[in-house]
Design an enzyme around this catalytic site. Structure first.
Site, PDB file in Angstrom:
ATOM      1  N   GLU A   1       9.673 -15.848  -6.698  1.00 21.82           N
ATOM      2  CA  GLU A   1       9.077 -14.514  -6.621  1.00 21.82           C
ATOM      3  C   GLU A   1       8.715 -13.943  -7.986  1.00 21.82           C
ATOM      4  OE1 GLU A   1      10.806 -12.149  -2.771  1.00 21.82           O
ATOM      5  OE2 GLU A   1      12.225 -12.528  -4.392  1.00 21.82           O
TER       6      GLU A   1
ATOM      7  N   ARG B   1       5.935  -0.853  -4.630  1.00 23.03           N
ATOM      8  CA  ARG B   1       5.577  -1.442  -3.338  1.00 23.03           C
ATOM      9  C   ARG B   1       4.633  -2.631  -3.483  1.00 23.03           C
ATOM     10  NH1 ARG B   1       6.611   2.194   1.035  1.00 23.03           N
ATOM     11  NH2 ARG B   1       4.883   1.365   2.254  1.00 23.03           N
TER      12      ARG B   1
ATOM     13  N   TRP C   1      -2.930  -2.811  -1.491  1.00 24.26           N
ATOM     14  CA  TRP C   1      -2.573  -4.225  -1.528  1.00 24.26           C
ATOM     15  C   TRP C   1      -3.587  -4.926  -0.640  1.00 24.26           C
ATOM     16  CZ3 TRP C   1      -0.723  -7.986   1.979  1.00 24.26           C
ATOM     17  CH2 TRP C   1      -0.107  -9.108   1.404  1.00 24.26           C
TER      18      TRP C   1
ATOM     19  N   LYS D   1       6.655  -4.774  -1.638  1.00 27.78           N
ATOM     20  CA  LYS D   1       8.049  -4.477  -1.318  1.00 27.78           C
ATOM     21  C   LYS D   1       8.262  -4.319   0.182  1.00 27.78           C
ATOM     22  CE  LYS D   1      12.339  -3.559  -2.269  1.00 27.78           C
ATOM     23  NZ  LYS D   1      13.199  -4.681  -2.689  1.00 27.78           N
TER      24      LYS D   1
ATOM     25  N   LYS E   1      14.224 -16.163  -5.239  1.00 26.58           N
ATOM     26  CA  LYS E   1      14.187 -15.235  -6.369  1.00 26.58           C
ATOM     27  C   LYS E   1      13.401 -15.835  -7.539  1.00 26.58           C
ATOM     28  CE  LYS E   1      15.685 -11.867  -4.646  1.00 26.58           C
ATOM     29  NZ  LYS E   1      15.139 -12.428  -3.483  1.00 26.58           N
TER      30      LYS E   1
ATOM     31  N   GLU F   1      18.140 -18.397  -1.109  1.00 26.23           N
ATOM     32  CA  GLU F   1      17.881 -17.098  -1.738  1.00 26.23           C
ATOM     33  C   GLU F   1      17.660 -17.249  -3.238  1.00 26.23           C
ATOM     34  OE1 GLU F   1      17.481 -12.953  -2.384  1.00 26.23           O
ATOM     35  OE2 GLU F   1      17.051 -14.327  -0.734  1.00 26.23           O
TER      36      GLU F   1
ATOM     37  N   HIS G   1      17.733 -37.204   1.814  1.00 28.91           N
ATOM     38  CA  HIS G   1      16.688 -37.417   2.817  1.00 28.91           C
ATOM     39  C   HIS G   1      15.329 -36.943   2.323  1.00 28.91           C
ATOM     40  CE1 HIS G   1      19.669 -38.600   5.806  1.00 28.91           C
ATOM     41  NE2 HIS G   1      20.414 -37.621   5.328  1.00 28.91           N
TER      42      HIS G   1
ATOM     43  N   CYS H   1       0.791  -1.231   0.000  1.00 33.59           N
ATOM     44  CA  CYS H   1       0.000   0.000   0.000  1.00 33.59           C
ATOM     45  C   CYS H   1       0.824   1.282   0.000  1.00 33.59           C
ATOM     46  CB  CYS H   1      -0.927   0.034   1.184  1.00 33.59           C
ATOM     47  SG  CYS H   1      -2.134  -1.289   1.277  1.00 33.59           S
TER      48      CYS H   1
ATOM     49  N   ASN I   1      -2.954   2.710   5.167  1.00 33.83           N
ATOM     50  CA  ASN I   1      -2.060   1.554   5.111  1.00 33.83           C
ATOM     51  C   ASN I   1      -2.103   0.865   6.457  1.00 33.83           C
ATOM     52  OD1 ASN I   1      -1.304   2.498   2.624  1.00 33.83           O
ATOM     53  ND2 ASN I   1       0.804   2.975   3.172  1.00 33.83           N
ATOM     54  N   GLY I   2      -2.072  -0.463   6.467  1.00 33.28           N
ATOM     55  CA  GLY I   2      -2.065  -1.187   7.730  1.00 33.28           C
ATOM     56  C   GLY I   2      -3.311  -2.031   7.896  1.00 33.28           C
TER      57      GLY I   2
END
Length: 613
Positions: A493, A27, A74, A608, A490, A486, A509, A2, A100-101
């Site tokens: 995402e 964002r 968002w 973001k 990526k 990581e 395993h 947001c 926002n929130g």
């Protein structure tokens, strides 16, 4: 997550607000809207989709007005729809709000308002707040700032809000708790942003609003700030270091690619003034000012989310190797709720690119309450984590616009590595000779990163062979295990290909059952103490016809011969390998996403700065 923009001044607000919304697109969002006041008319326009959809919707509308607020949403409460988009009206349509929130007790508040005769047009918690503000205003016969203050005293949760009232065309009321808000101060005008990116084009003078503070912004008057407890505060004006050029793509097709290619520069910036080869020294002010706490620490806890959690894992390896202090790495979202045992001689390191990650902020507050010393690692100057920690270190990489973090990750690893080496030197747990070797090798990392970036075209070509994949496995050991995590993140995402990272030895395993000639396996097999072990794991993959893409140290022939594709990185110390081995993985994920036609900078469903739980 947001975005908020606001303007009050002598210029037309609409172009400023729309430009600000475009600046905040990084964002992550799914709808956008705008509210303007002109000639006693409070106009709200909103649309599902991109800011460009909002512009199209408003094309034939009245967009006049020198005061306004705007928002990118968002979705949290309610699907991405026009009715759920912000701004939201109060029932009388006299008041409009952006938020926002999350208002955690919105359902209880909503039930009470329904009993008072209020009806609702959306599924959002935000509409509950604007109705509550109007209720407080009418019931108590107060002005808008007081009504906002009364309403926020009833709210449980996080918020950054901006509020307009039709009969007050010269005033915006804004407030925050747990979600960032900044006010830009210009010549006879004010700007509002959820961060500084929509403001920097117009002014570099800002004030950051603190938790539970309400600011009344009036045309041609000084800012007035008070807490929800009615205590007056004096605005602290700061100068932004951000530049407009940092917010542009600079000729790159995407911000993500630009930020990957910025890493030689940002790694240098992160080390500038801290790593000095001429004087054979590492200097971190946050460590020097609190040296005894680090030297006497019985345990270090690192708390973070997402990519920052992967950086924390690498930091754990380095601190334990060089400083010989036990380290635990915690997901902030778990740490804050599991009643952790925290002692007063513990150090808690909180890592966040934005400095506003809600779960990490909550973890910081929990650790502070239990008496721990809190050290923050953050990129955004003036954000909440630097303000709420005892000390810390900025990463100095400039704004990171791409949702998938790249340069922030390598900078976080660099700071943690410098800290580990410095503690080890001061404790005497590494020799002076080792200390000097690490300093000199650190100083070479930016140039070595540049060498890897010269392989971009090779990696772009390689990526075409793997766009068919629906699953991938990433393997690494030691310092390269978090790099495998990581790399997998990526790919997930931005290309929406399912990928998982594992310690290479754990493949037997369970994950080995997935290996086939349809399964790409990316193995980080640089020179280290476990190189032969990783090579054995590669042999096992090869025997099961897995397609191997390896990242190896320059000159390697053994793993190269076993691999379908091979990417070389320069030789360095094992603890610094992640700063190099991660770059090919960033590029690989980027190019696969591009070939698939994905929205690289704004991947679906992601944000973001994650300022809600």
């Amino acid at each position: 997550m947001c975005g908020i923009v606001g303007y009050i001044g002598n210029r037309q607000a609409y172009p400023i607000l729309i430009k600000g919304l475009h600046r905040l697109e990084y964002r992550g969002y799914d709808s956008a809207g705008i509210a303007l006041i002109d000639n006693d008319h409070l106009k709200v326009y909103k649309a599902k989709g991109k800011v460009s959809d909002l512009e199209l919707f408003a094309e034939q509308k009245d967009i006049a007005g020198t005061i306004g607020i705007a928002h990118t949403r968002w979705a949290t409460h309610g699907e991405p729809t026009q009715s759920n988009a912000h701004p939201h009206f109060s029932q009388s349509e006299e008041i409009a709000i952006i938020h926002n929130g999350i208002i955690e007790n919105y359902s209880v508040l909503k039930e009470g308002l329904i009993k008072e005769g209020y009806t609702f047009q959306s599924q959002t918690d935000t509409e509950v707040l604007v109705q509550l503000i109007e209720f407080m205003k009418n019931r108590n016969g107060t002005d808008l700032p007081t009504a906002v203050q009364l309403a926020l005293n009833e709210v449980v949760g996080a918020y950054a809000i901006a509020v307009l009232e039709r009969n007050n065309p010269d005033m915006i009321v804004a407030a925050r708790k747990g979600s960032p808000l900044v006010i830009g101060i210009g010549e006879d005008e004010y700007f509002i942003g959820s961060d500084a990116t929509p403001i920097i084009e117009f002014t570099n003078q800002v004030t950051y609003i603190g938790d539970e503070e309400i600011v009344t912004i009036k045309r041609n008057e000084p800012l007035r700030i008070k807490t929800i407890g009615n205590i007056d505060k004096t605005p602290e004006i700061q100068k932004l270091e951000l530049t407009l050029n940092q917010l542009e793509k600079g000729g790159y097709p995407h911000f993500m690619l630009k930020e990957i290619f910025e890493q030689p520069h940002t790694l240098s910036d992160c080390m500038r003034g801290r790593v000095n080869v001429d004087s054979d020294n590492i200097t971190l002010a946050g460590f020097i000012d609190n040296k005894e706490k680090f030297l006497n620490a019985k345990r270090i806890i690192i708390t973070a989310c997402g990519t920052s959690w992967h950086a924390a894992q690498i930091g754990m390896y380095a601190i334990e190797e060089y400083a010989r202090i036990p380290v635990e790495v915690e997901y902030s979202s778990e740490f804050r709720y599991r009643k952790p045992v925290i002692n007063k001689d513990d150090i808690v390191i909180a890592i966040s690119q934005s400095g506003e990650t809600a779960d990490t902020l909550a973890a910081v507050e929990l650790a502070k309450q239990q008496g721990a010393f809190i050290f923050g690692i953050c990129n955004v100057v003036g954000s909440s984590i630097p303000r709420n920690t005892h000390s810390g270190c900025y990463t100095h990489v400039g704004p990171e616009i791409g949702v998938a973090s790249t340069k922030a990750f390598t900078a976080q690893v660099t700071v943690l590595t410098m800290l580990a080496i410095l503690i080890g030197k001061e404790k005497g747990t590494i020799s002076h000779q080792e200390y000097l070797k690490l300093i000199r090798e650190l100083s070479l990392i930016p140039d070595k990163a540049s060498e890897i970036l010269q392989k971009n075209d090779q990696i772009a070509e390689l990526s075409k062979s793997f766009t068919y994949a629906s699953n991938c496995i990433y393997l690494g050991r030691g310092y390269n295990f978090p790099v495998a995590l990581e790399g997998a993140l990526k790919l997930k995402e931005i290309s929406y290909i399912h990928a998982e990272g594992y310690p290479a030895a754990e493949m037997k395993h369970g994950p080995i059952a997935l290996i086939s000639n349809e399964m790409p396996v990316i193995v980080i097999a640089t020179q280290s103490d476990t190189y032969e072990k990783v090579t054995s794991n590669i042999q096992e993959i090869k025997a099961r016809k897995g397609r191997i893409i390896s990242v190896v140290t320059e000159g390697d022939t053994l793993v190269r011969d076993l691999s379908s594709f091979c990417i070389e990185v320069p030789k360095t110390e094992p603890c610094l390998t992640p700063l190099l081995s991660v770059i090919p993985l960033q590029l690989l994920a980027y190019h696969i996403a591009v070939v698939k036609g994905c929205d690289v900078d704004q991947p679906r469903n992601l944000a973001k700065s994650v300022t809600v739980e």
